[in-house]
Design a protein around this motif. Structure first.
Motif, PDB file in Angstrom:
ATOM      1  N   PRO A 102       0.833  -1.211   0.000  1.00  0.00           N
ATOM      2  CA  PRO A 102       0.000   0.000   0.000  1.00  0.00           C
ATOM      3  C   PRO A 102       0.866   1.258   0.000  1.00  0.00           C
ATOM      4  O   PRO A 102       1.674   1.458   0.905  1.00  0.00           O
ATOM      5  N   PHE A 103       0.725   2.093  -1.025  1.00  0.00           N
ATOM      6  CA  PHE A 103       1.558   3.286  -1.075  1.00  0.00           C
ATOM      7  C   PHE A 103       0.826   4.442  -1.732  1.00  0.00           C
ATOM      8  O   PHE A 103      -0.153   4.273  -2.449  1.00  0.00           O
ATOM      9  N   ILE A 104       1.334   5.628  -1.440  1.00  0.00           N
ATOM     10  CA  ILE A 104       0.845   6.873  -2.024  1.00  0.00           C
ATOM     11  C   ILE A 104       2.073   7.674  -2.423  1.00  0.00           C
ATOM     12  O   ILE A 104       3.077   7.689  -1.706  1.00  0.00           O
ATOM     13  N   LEU A 105       2.003   8.320  -3.569  1.00  0.00           N
ATOM     14  CA  LEU A 105       3.106   9.167  -4.011  1.00  0.00           C
ATOM     15  C   LEU A 105       2.952  10.549  -3.401  1.00  0.00           C
ATOM     16  O   LEU A 105       1.908  11.193  -3.550  1.00  0.00           O
ATOM     17  N   ILE A 106       3.980  10.989  -2.702  1.00  0.00           N
ATOM     18  CA  ILE A 106       4.009  12.315  -2.119  1.00  0.00           C
ATOM     19  C   ILE A 106       4.939  13.147  -2.992  1.00  0.00           C
ATOM     20  O   ILE A 106       6.147  12.910  -3.035  1.00  0.00           O
ATOM     21  N   LEU A 107       4.364  14.075  -3.723  1.00  0.00           N
ATOM     22  CA  LEU A 107       5.124  14.920  -4.641  1.00  0.00           C
ATOM     23  C   LEU A 107       5.609  16.126  -3.851  1.00  0.00           C
ATOM     24  O   LEU A 107       4.831  17.008  -3.504  1.00  0.00           O
ATOM     25  N   THR A 108       6.900  16.140  -3.554  1.00  0.00           N
ATOM     26  CA  THR A 108       7.476  17.146  -2.664  1.00  0.00           C
ATOM     27  C   THR A 108       8.038  18.340  -3.429  1.00  0.00           C
ATOM     28  O   THR A 108       8.200  18.299  -4.641  1.00  0.00           O
ATOM     29  N   LYS A 109       8.344  19.385  -2.680  1.00  0.00           N
ATOM     30  CA  LYS A 109       9.013  20.591  -3.180  1.00  0.00           C
ATOM     31  C   LYS A 109       8.221  21.320  -4.269  1.00  0.00           C
ATOM     32  O   LYS A 109       8.794  21.891  -5.187  1.00  0.00           O
ATOM     33  N   ALA A 110       6.899  21.324  -4.124  1.00  0.00           N
ATOM     34  CA  ALA A 110       6.042  21.997  -5.111  1.00  0.00           C
ATOM     35  C   ALA A 110       6.332  23.490  -5.185  1.00  0.00           C
ATOM     36  O   ALA A 110       6.033  24.131  -6.189  1.00  0.00           O
ATOM     37  N   ASP A 111       6.935  24.048  -4.139  1.00  0.00           N
ATOM     38  CA  ASP A 111       7.230  25.483  -4.106  1.00  0.00           C
ATOM     39  C   ASP A 111       8.614  25.815  -4.662  1.00  0.00           C
ATOM     40  O   ASP A 111       8.960  26.984  -4.799  1.00  0.00           O
ATOM     41  N   LYS A 112       9.393  24.810  -5.030  1.00  0.00           N
ATOM     42  CA  LYS A 112      10.777  25.045  -5.467  1.00  0.00           C
ATOM     43  C   LYS A 112      10.898  25.314  -6.962  1.00  0.00           C
ATOM     44  O   LYS A 112      11.986  25.572  -7.455  1.00  0.00           O
ATOM     45  N   ALA A 113       9.799  25.231  -7.678  1.00  0.00           N
ATOM     46  CA  ALA A 113       9.799  25.528  -9.118  1.00  0.00           C
ATOM     47  C   ALA A 113       8.527  26.309  -9.425  1.00  0.00           C
ATOM     48  O   ALA A 113       7.571  26.291  -8.658  1.00  0.00           O
ATOM     49  N   LYS A 114       8.513  26.984 -10.543  1.00  0.00           N
ATOM     50  CA  LYS A 114       7.312  27.720 -10.957  1.00  0.00           C
ATOM     51  C   LYS A 114       6.208  26.729 -11.308  1.00  0.00           C
ATOM     52  O   LYS A 114       6.475  25.608 -11.722  1.00  0.00           O
ATOM     53  N   GLU A 115       4.959  27.168 -11.137  1.00  0.00           N
ATOM     54  CA  GLU A 115       3.812  26.279 -11.338  1.00  0.00           C
ATOM     55  C   GLU A 115       3.820  25.561 -12.687  1.00  0.00           C
ATOM     56  O   GLU A 115       3.570  24.350 -12.721  1.00  0.00           O
ATOM     57  N   PRO A 116       4.115  26.245 -13.821  1.00  0.00           N
ATOM     58  CA  PRO A 116       4.126  25.525 -15.099  1.00  0.00           C
ATOM     59  C   PRO A 116       5.140  24.374 -15.112  1.00  0.00           C
ATOM     60  O   PRO A 116       4.876  23.312 -15.689  1.00  0.00           O
ATOM     61  N   GLU A 117       6.273  24.580 -14.456  1.00  0.00           N
ATOM     62  CA  GLU A 117       7.301  23.530 -14.397  1.00  0.00           C
ATOM     63  C   GLU A 117       6.825  22.353 -13.545  1.00  0.00           C
ATOM     64  O   GLU A 117       7.014  21.189 -13.901  1.00  0.00           O
ATOM     65  N   VAL A 118       6.189  22.648 -12.414  1.00  0.00           N
ATOM     66  CA  VAL A 118       5.649  21.603 -11.541  1.00  0.00           C
ATOM     67  C   VAL A 118       4.596  20.796 -12.299  1.00  0.00           C
ATOM     68  O   VAL A 118       4.599  19.561 -12.262  1.00  0.00           O
ATOM     69  N   LEU A 119       3.694  21.500 -12.999  1.00  0.00           N
ATOM     70  CA  LEU A 119       2.650  20.805 -13.758  1.00  0.00           C
ATOM     71  C   LEU A 119       3.253  19.950 -14.869  1.00  0.00           C
ATOM     72  O   LEU A 119       2.797  18.824 -15.110  1.00  0.00           O
ATOM     73  N   LYS A 120       4.289  20.463 -15.527  1.00  0.00           N
ATOM     74  CA  LYS A 120       4.973  19.704 -16.581  1.00  0.00           C
ATOM     75  C   LYS A 120       5.626  18.444 -15.998  1.00  0.00           C
ATOM     76  O   LYS A 120       5.535  17.357 -16.586  1.00  0.00           O
ATOM     77  N   ASN A 145       7.580  24.009   2.965  1.00  0.00           N
ATOM     78  CA  ASN A 145       7.620  25.437   3.297  1.00  0.00           C
ATOM     79  C   ASN A 145       6.237  26.055   3.421  1.00  0.00           C
ATOM     80  O   ASN A 145       5.974  26.825   4.344  1.00  0.00           O
ATOM     81  N   THR A 146       5.355  25.758   2.482  1.00  0.00           N
ATOM     82  CA  THR A 146       4.021  26.373   2.509  1.00  0.00           C
ATOM     83  C   THR A 146       2.976  25.502   3.199  1.00  0.00           C
ATOM     84  O   THR A 146       1.846  25.931   3.395  1.00  0.00           O
ATOM     85  N   LYS A 147       3.376  24.257   3.538  1.00  0.00           N
ATOM     86  CA  LYS A 147       2.487  23.270   4.171  1.00  0.00           C
ATOM     87  C   LYS A 147       1.384  22.783   3.220  1.00  0.00           C
ATOM     88  O   LYS A 147       0.403  22.187   3.648  1.00  0.00           O
ATOM     89  N   LEU A 148       1.551  23.029   1.927  1.00  0.00           N
ATOM     90  CA  LEU A 148       0.629  22.500   0.926  1.00  0.00           C
ATOM     91  C   LEU A 148       0.569  20.983   1.070  1.00  0.00           C
ATOM     92  O   LEU A 148       1.607  20.323   1.152  1.00  0.00           O
ATOM     93  N   GLY A 149      -0.621  20.425   1.125  1.00  0.00           N
ATOM     94  CA  GLY A 149      -0.811  18.983   1.186  1.00  0.00           C
ATOM     95  C   GLY A 149      -0.716  18.383   2.580  1.00  0.00           C
ATOM     96  O   GLY A 149      -1.027  17.211   2.773  1.00  0.00           O
ATOM     97  N   ARG A 150      -0.307  19.176   3.569  1.00  0.00           N
ATOM     98  CA  ARG A 150      -0.106  18.649   4.922  1.00  0.00           C
ATOM     99  C   ARG A 150      -1.375  18.024   5.493  1.00  0.00           C
ATOM    100  O   ARG A 150      -1.357  16.906   6.006  1.00  0.00           O
ATOM    101  N   GLU A 151      -2.479  18.749   5.398  1.00  0.00           N
ATOM    102  CA  GLU A 151      -3.729  18.235   5.967  1.00  0.00           C
ATOM    103  C   GLU A 151      -4.179  16.952   5.260  1.00  0.00           C
ATOM    104  O   GLU A 151      -4.670  16.024   5.904  1.00  0.00           O
ATOM    105  N   GLU A 152      -4.005  16.898   3.939  1.00  0.00           N
ATOM    106  CA  GLU A 152      -4.387  15.694   3.193  1.00  0.00           C
ATOM    107  C   GLU A 152      -3.539  14.498   3.631  1.00  0.00           C
ATOM    108  O   GLU A 152      -4.057  13.399   3.832  1.00  0.00           O
ATOM    109  N   VAL A 153      -2.246  14.711   3.816  1.00  0.00           N
ATOM    110  CA  VAL A 153      -1.366  13.626   4.253  1.00  0.00           C
ATOM    111  C   VAL A 153      -1.728  13.190   5.673  1.00  0.00           C
ATOM    112  O   VAL A 153      -1.795  11.986   5.962  1.00  0.00           O
ATOM    113  N   LEU A 154      -1.990  14.136   6.555  1.00  0.00           N
ATOM    114  CA  LEU A 154      -2.382  13.792   7.926  1.00  0.00           C
ATOM    115  C   LEU A 154      -3.698  13.012   7.933  1.00  0.00           C
ATOM    116  O   LEU A 154      -3.867  12.083   8.722  1.00  0.00           O
TER     117      LEU A 154
END
Length: 167
Positions: A102-120, A145-154
Protein backbone atom coordinates in the motif's frame (compact mmCIF):
# COMPACT_ATOMS: atom_id res chain seq x y z
CA UNK A 1 13.56 16.25 1.27
CA UNK A 2 12.25 13.61 3.64
CA UNK A 3 13.41 15.36 6.79
CA UNK A 4 11.52 18.53 5.85
CA UNK A 5 8.46 16.38 5.12
CA UNK A 6 8.68 14.65 8.52
CA UNK A 7 9.14 17.97 10.33
CA UNK A 8 6.18 19.51 8.48
CA UNK A 9 3.89 16.61 9.37
CA UNK A 10 4.91 16.74 13.01
CA UNK A 11 4.94 20.56 13.27
CA UNK A 12 8.36 20.18 14.91
CA UNK A 13 11.37 21.69 13.16
CA UNK A 14 13.96 19.53 14.89
CA UNK A 15 12.31 16.10 14.80
CA UNK A 16 14.30 15.02 11.76
CA UNK A 17 17.60 16.59 10.79
CA UNK A 18 17.41 18.55 7.57
CA UNK A 19 20.52 18.44 5.41
CA UNK A 20 21.44 20.26 2.24
CA UNK A 21 23.16 17.09 1.05
CA UNK A 22 20.80 14.44 -0.38
CA UNK A 23 21.12 10.87 0.84
CA UNK A 24 21.86 11.63 4.48
CA UNK A 25 19.45 8.97 5.75
CA UNK A 26 21.63 5.88 5.75
CA UNK A 27 19.74 3.69 8.20
CA UNK A 28 16.16 2.91 9.15
CA UNK A 29 14.95 5.62 11.57
CA UNK A 30 11.84 5.21 13.70
CA UNK A 31 9.82 8.17 15.01
CA UNK A 32 7.20 7.31 17.64
CA UNK A 33 4.20 9.59 17.09
CA UNK A 34 1.60 10.25 19.80
CA UNK A 35 2.98 7.21 21.59
CA UNK A 36 0.76 5.08 19.33
CA UNK A 37 2.33 4.62 15.88
CA UNK A 38 5.64 4.86 14.10
CA UNK A 39 6.71 6.95 11.15
CA UNK A 40 9.65 5.11 9.62
CA UNK A 41 12.22 6.97 7.52
CA UNK A 42 14.05 4.73 5.06
CA UNK A 43 17.17 5.57 3.05
CA UNK A 44 16.44 7.20 -0.27
CA UNK A 45 18.33 6.80 -3.48
CA UNK A 46 17.61 9.87 -5.62
CA UNK A 47 20.46 12.33 -5.74
CA UNK A 48 22.59 10.78 -3.02
CA UNK A 49 26.27 10.81 -3.92
CA UNK A 50 27.13 7.29 -2.82
CA UNK A 51 28.82 4.32 -4.40
CA UNK A 52 26.93 1.72 -6.42
CA UNK A 53 27.73 -0.77 -3.65
CA UNK A 54 26.16 1.48 -0.98
CA UNK A 55 23.14 2.13 -3.20
CA UNK A 56 22.70 -1.64 -3.67
CA UNK A 57 22.95 -2.19 0.10
CA UNK A 58 20.27 0.48 0.74
CA UNK A 59 18.07 -1.04 -1.96
CA UNK A 60 18.35 -4.49 -0.36
CA UNK A 61 17.74 -3.13 3.16
CA UNK A 62 14.70 -1.05 2.13
CA UNK A 63 13.10 -3.77 0.00
CA UNK A 64 13.68 -6.43 2.65
CA UNK A 65 12.15 -4.19 5.31
CA UNK A 66 9.10 -3.36 3.19
CA UNK A 67 8.51 -6.97 2.09
CA UNK A 68 8.81 -8.49 5.56
CA UNK A 69 7.04 -6.01 7.84
CA UNK A 70 3.45 -7.05 8.41
CA UNK A 71 2.51 -3.88 10.28
CA UNK A 72 2.91 -1.39 7.42
CA UNK A 73 -0.35 0.43 6.81
CA UNK A 74 0.85 2.93 4.18
CA UNK A 75 4.08 3.75 2.38
CA UNK A 76 4.77 7.29 1.28
CA UNK A 77 7.06 7.32 -1.74
CA UNK A 78 8.49 10.83 -1.93
CA UNK A 79 9.17 12.21 -5.40
CA UNK A 80 10.78 15.63 -5.90
CA UNK A 81 8.33 17.31 -8.30
CA UNK A 82 10.44 20.44 -8.75
CA UNK A 83 12.56 18.44 -11.21
CA UNK A 84 11.68 15.83 -13.86
CA UNK A 85 11.20 12.33 -12.41
CA UNK A 86 14.10 9.89 -12.34
CA UNK A 87 13.99 6.43 -13.84
CA UNK A 88 14.65 4.93 -10.41
CA UNK A 89 11.47 6.67 -9.17
CA UNK A 90 9.48 4.73 -11.79
CA UNK A 91 11.31 1.48 -11.07
CA UNK A 92 10.67 1.71 -7.32
CA UNK A 93 7.03 2.71 -7.76
CA UNK A 94 6.56 -0.26 -10.10
CA UNK A 95 8.26 -2.53 -7.56
CA UNK A 96 5.87 -1.35 -4.82
CA UNK A 97 2.93 -2.09 -7.12
CA UNK A 98 4.27 -5.52 -8.12
CA UNK A 99 4.63 -6.42 -4.43
CA UNK A 100 1.09 -5.26 -3.71
CA UNK A 101 2.30 -2.87 -1.02
CA UNK A 102 0.00 0.00 0.00
CA UNK A 103 1.56 3.29 -1.08
CA UNK A 104 0.85 6.87 -2.02
CA UNK A 105 3.11 9.17 -4.01
CA UNK A 106 4.01 12.31 -2.12
CA UNK A 107 5.12 14.92 -4.64
CA UNK A 108 7.48 17.15 -2.66
CA UNK A 109 9.01 20.59 -3.18
CA UNK A 110 6.04 22.00 -5.11
CA UNK A 111 7.23 25.48 -4.11
CA UNK A 112 10.78 25.04 -5.47
CA UNK A 113 9.80 25.53 -9.12
CA UNK A 114 7.31 27.72 -10.96
CA UNK A 115 3.81 26.28 -11.34
CA UNK A 116 4.13 25.52 -15.10
CA UNK A 117 7.30 23.53 -14.40
CA UNK A 118 5.65 21.60 -11.54
CA UNK A 119 2.65 20.80 -13.76
CA UNK A 120 4.97 19.70 -16.58
CA UNK A 121 6.89 17.44 -14.20
CA UNK A 122 3.64 15.97 -12.83
CA UNK A 123 2.43 15.28 -16.37
CA UNK A 124 5.78 13.64 -17.21
CA UNK A 125 5.52 11.41 -14.13
CA UNK A 126 1.93 10.45 -14.99
CA UNK A 127 2.87 9.67 -18.60
CA UNK A 128 5.82 7.53 -17.50
CA UNK A 129 3.68 5.61 -15.01
CA UNK A 130 0.90 5.29 -17.59
CA UNK A 131 3.20 2.96 -19.55
CA UNK A 132 2.91 0.46 -16.70
CA UNK A 133 -0.24 1.26 -14.73
CA UNK A 134 -3.88 0.97 -15.83
CA UNK A 135 -4.88 3.19 -12.91
CA UNK A 136 -2.31 5.65 -11.59
CA UNK A 137 -1.33 5.55 -7.90
CA UNK A 138 -2.74 8.28 -5.68
CA UNK A 139 -0.59 11.41 -5.64
CA UNK A 140 -0.49 14.29 -3.17
CA UNK A 141 1.23 17.55 -4.09
CA UNK A 142 3.12 18.93 -1.10
CA UNK A 143 5.48 21.65 0.10
CA UNK A 144 7.25 21.64 3.45
CA UNK A 145 7.62 25.44 3.30
CA UNK A 146 4.02 26.37 2.51
CA UNK A 147 2.49 23.27 4.17
CA UNK A 148 0.63 22.50 0.93
CA UNK A 149 -0.81 18.98 1.19
CA UNK A 150 -0.11 18.65 4.92
CA UNK A 151 -3.73 18.23 5.97
CA UNK A 152 -4.39 15.69 3.19
CA UNK A 153 -1.37 13.63 4.25
CA UNK A 154 -2.38 13.79 7.93
CA UNK A 155 -5.88 12.64 6.93
CA UNK A 156 -4.38 9.70 5.01
CA UNK A 157 -2.31 8.77 8.06
CA UNK A 158 -5.32 9.04 10.35
CA UNK A 159 -7.44 6.81 8.11
CA UNK A 160 -4.61 4.29 7.67
CA UNK A 161 -4.10 4.08 11.45
CA UNK A 162 -7.82 3.73 12.01
CA UNK A 163 -8.09 0.94 9.42
CA UNK A 164 -5.05 -0.80 10.92
CA UNK A 165 -6.50 -0.59 14.45
CA UNK A 166 -9.76 -2.17 13.22
CA UNK A 167 -7.97 -4.91 11.27
Amino acid sequence: GKSSFINTLSNRNALARVSKQPGKTQSINFFLVDESWFLVDLPGYGYAKVSKKMRAEWDYMVKTYLRTRTTISCIFQLVDISVPHQENDIEFINWLGACGLPFILILTKADKAKEPEVLKNMEGLKLALGNYWDELPRMVLTSANTKLGREEVLDIISKANEAFANY
